[in-house]
Design an enzyme around this catalytic site. Structure first.
Site, PDB file in Angstrom:
ATOM      1  N   GLU A 130       0.659  -1.333   0.389  1.00 21.35           N
ATOM      2  CA  GLU A 130      -0.048  -0.242   0.438  1.00 21.35           C
ATOM      3  C   GLU A 130       1.165   0.982  -0.644  1.00 21.35           C
ATOM      4  O   GLU A 130       0.748   2.149  -0.567  1.00 21.35           O
ATOM      5  CB  GLU A 130      -1.055  -0.021   1.215  1.00 21.35           C
ATOM      6  CG  GLU A 130      -1.663   1.255   1.138  1.00 21.35           C
ATOM      7  CD  GLU A 130      -3.097   0.877   0.142  1.00 21.35           C
ATOM      8  OE1 GLU A 130      -3.528   0.005   0.068  1.00 21.35           O
ATOM      9  OE2 GLU A 130      -3.267   2.122  -0.194  1.00 21.35           O
ATOM     10  N   LYS A 156       2.206   3.454   7.329  1.00 20.16           N
ATOM     11  CA  LYS A 156       2.580   2.664   7.309  1.00 20.16           C
ATOM     12  C   LYS A 156       4.635   3.383   6.680  1.00 20.16           C
ATOM     13  O   LYS A 156       5.509   1.784   6.985  1.00 20.16           O
ATOM     14  CB  LYS A 156       2.761   1.635   6.352  1.00 20.16           C
ATOM     15  CG  LYS A 156       1.517   0.979   7.210  1.00 20.16           C
ATOM     16  CD  LYS A 156       2.459  -0.596   7.422  1.00 20.16           C
ATOM     17  CE  LYS A 156       1.678  -1.795   8.470  1.00 20.16           C
ATOM     18  NZ  LYS A 156       1.862  -2.318   9.755  1.00 20.16           N
TER      19      LYS A 156
END
Ligand code: NAP
Ligand code: G4F
Length: 332
Positions: A130, A156
């Site tokens: 992602e 992230k």
């Protein structure tokens, strides 16, 4: 005498935490896992694989450095696998700050505790495809620049860079696996694959009538979770810490997934699937395709162990069996 190795897994109650625990127990590890204290603890996956009683479970809140330090002291691990996260991309749009705290900043909290208390520990961070988000390029590898498209992806990415920064600044054995989507019968029901296989099974058994989905054109590089968890372990056995892309190397649309899942049960998805705007995201990642050549070469990892069709069959059959045995009310 050879010392028994020990591992601490954060997010042990999740899909990957459960498969990784099983894998490490089979390797002879002593396994510790952190879970968050909630009114009804979520141990169904560990119970499903029959390993809950083999693991030492430690309550720990990712937002609380003290509890992270306590988990480290209790477990005194050789290896830490940091899998805990708010991992649902869609929820990161409605809860962006909580996602940044849990999925992003908590990794820094954990690295600080490691640096101060046990700098010899080997640390694995669960990074994600992602982070590539909007990159318009065929196949994505360790050298592709990132372009996250969701608060989850941004959180992230912070976690990814801070892991690299602690490796370089403090010489920690800290590395990240950039894993592409991986699925299984233990996948949470809000993720699209499990939502589809679970609905297909219920429709087949007459327990549901339709399935409401969002963007059917999105493409993902889907693999089988147990195959991917093995890589986390392999990365921490290397001489020196390095980051790896883990991916199957082929991608498919959500439409293909749903078509094949329903076909496994002799159903035509077009008779049951309704498009529902509420499942579209403010910005979606249109396509992800990974290149795991580095992992194949250096970790001797086989990305084709479980094919796309086999993955779908495993998930559909598991859901059919569950609903045949337990009916619609059960949560799993
Ligand atoms: P998952 O099933 O959603 O598991 C997430 C784990 O994190 C669960 O144990 C959950 O606990 C825990 N958690 C969530 N919020 C927490 C909080 N505030 N405090 C403490 N623990 C918390 O995810 P997964 O699929 O196993 O993925 C594991 C990791 O890999 C995640 O970091 C995910 O972002 C990352 N990742 C996954 C994929 C994939 O395709 N599966 C791909 C790339 C990266 P509860 O059980 O209590 O909810
Ligand atoms: O299954 P998804 O929710 O997974 P997504 O967003 O790719 O994220 C997963 O993989 C990441 C790795 O790239 C992980 F880091 C992350 O933690 C998580 O495990 O959605 C997949 C695609 C999306 O394009 C979404 O828009 O399916 C599309 N979709 C279409 N209808 C749907 C739906 N997704 C969900 N969850 N629900 C639907 O009804």
């Amino acid at each position: 005498m050879r010392k028994i190795k020990s591992a601490l897994i954060t997010g042990i109650t999740g899909q990957d935490g459960t498969y990784l625990s099983k894998f490490l127990l089979e390797k002879g590890y002593k396994v510790f896992g952190t879970y968050r204290r909630i009114s009804s603890p979520n141990f169904w996956r560990l119970e499903h694989l029959g390993i809950k009683d083999k693991i030492k479970l430690i309550p720990c809140d990712l937002l609380d450095e003290g509890s992270l330090a306590t988990a480290l002291k209790i477990s005194d691990p050789d290896e830490i696998y940091n899998l805990a996260a708010q991992s649902f991309v869609d929820a990161s749009f409605s809860e962006p700050i909580a996602t940044a705290q849990i999925t992003g900043l908590s990794v820094l909290r954990l690295l600080e505790v490691i640096r101060l208390l046990k700098p010899k520990i080997r640390f694995y961070q669960a990074s994600t495809s992602e982070m590539f988000g909007g990159v318009k390029k065929g196949s994505l590898n360790e050298n592709t620049p990132f372009y996250p498209k969701s608060p989850y992806g941004v959180a992230k990415l912070f976690a990814h860079w801070i892991t690299l920064n602690y490796r370089e600044s403090y010489n920690l054995f800290a590395c990240s696996g950039i894993l592409f989507n991986h699925e299984s019968p233990l996948r949470g029901q809000e993720f699209v694959t499990r939502k589809i296989t679970s609905a297909a099974a219920k429709i087949k058994l007459g327990l549901a009538k339709e399935l409401r989905l969002g963007n059917l054109d999105a493409k993902r590089d889907w693999g089988y979770a147990p195959d991917y968890c093995e890589c986390m372990y392999l990365m921490l056995q290397k001489k020196s810490p390095e980051d790896f892309v883990i991916a199957s190397g082929e991608n498919h649309t959500v439409r293909e997934f749903v078509q094949k899942a329903f076909a496994c049960l002799g159903l035509d998805y077009r008779d049951y699937v309704k498009i529902d705007k509420s499942f579209f995201r403010p910005s979606d990642v249109p396509s992800l395709l990974g290149d795991s050549k580095k992992a194949q070469k250096e970790l001797n990892w086989n990305p084709r162990k479980t094919s796309f069709d086999q993955l779908i069959k495993i998930m559909v059959e598991a859901d059919l069996e569950r609903y045949q045995q337990k009916g619609p009310g059960i949560i799993f």
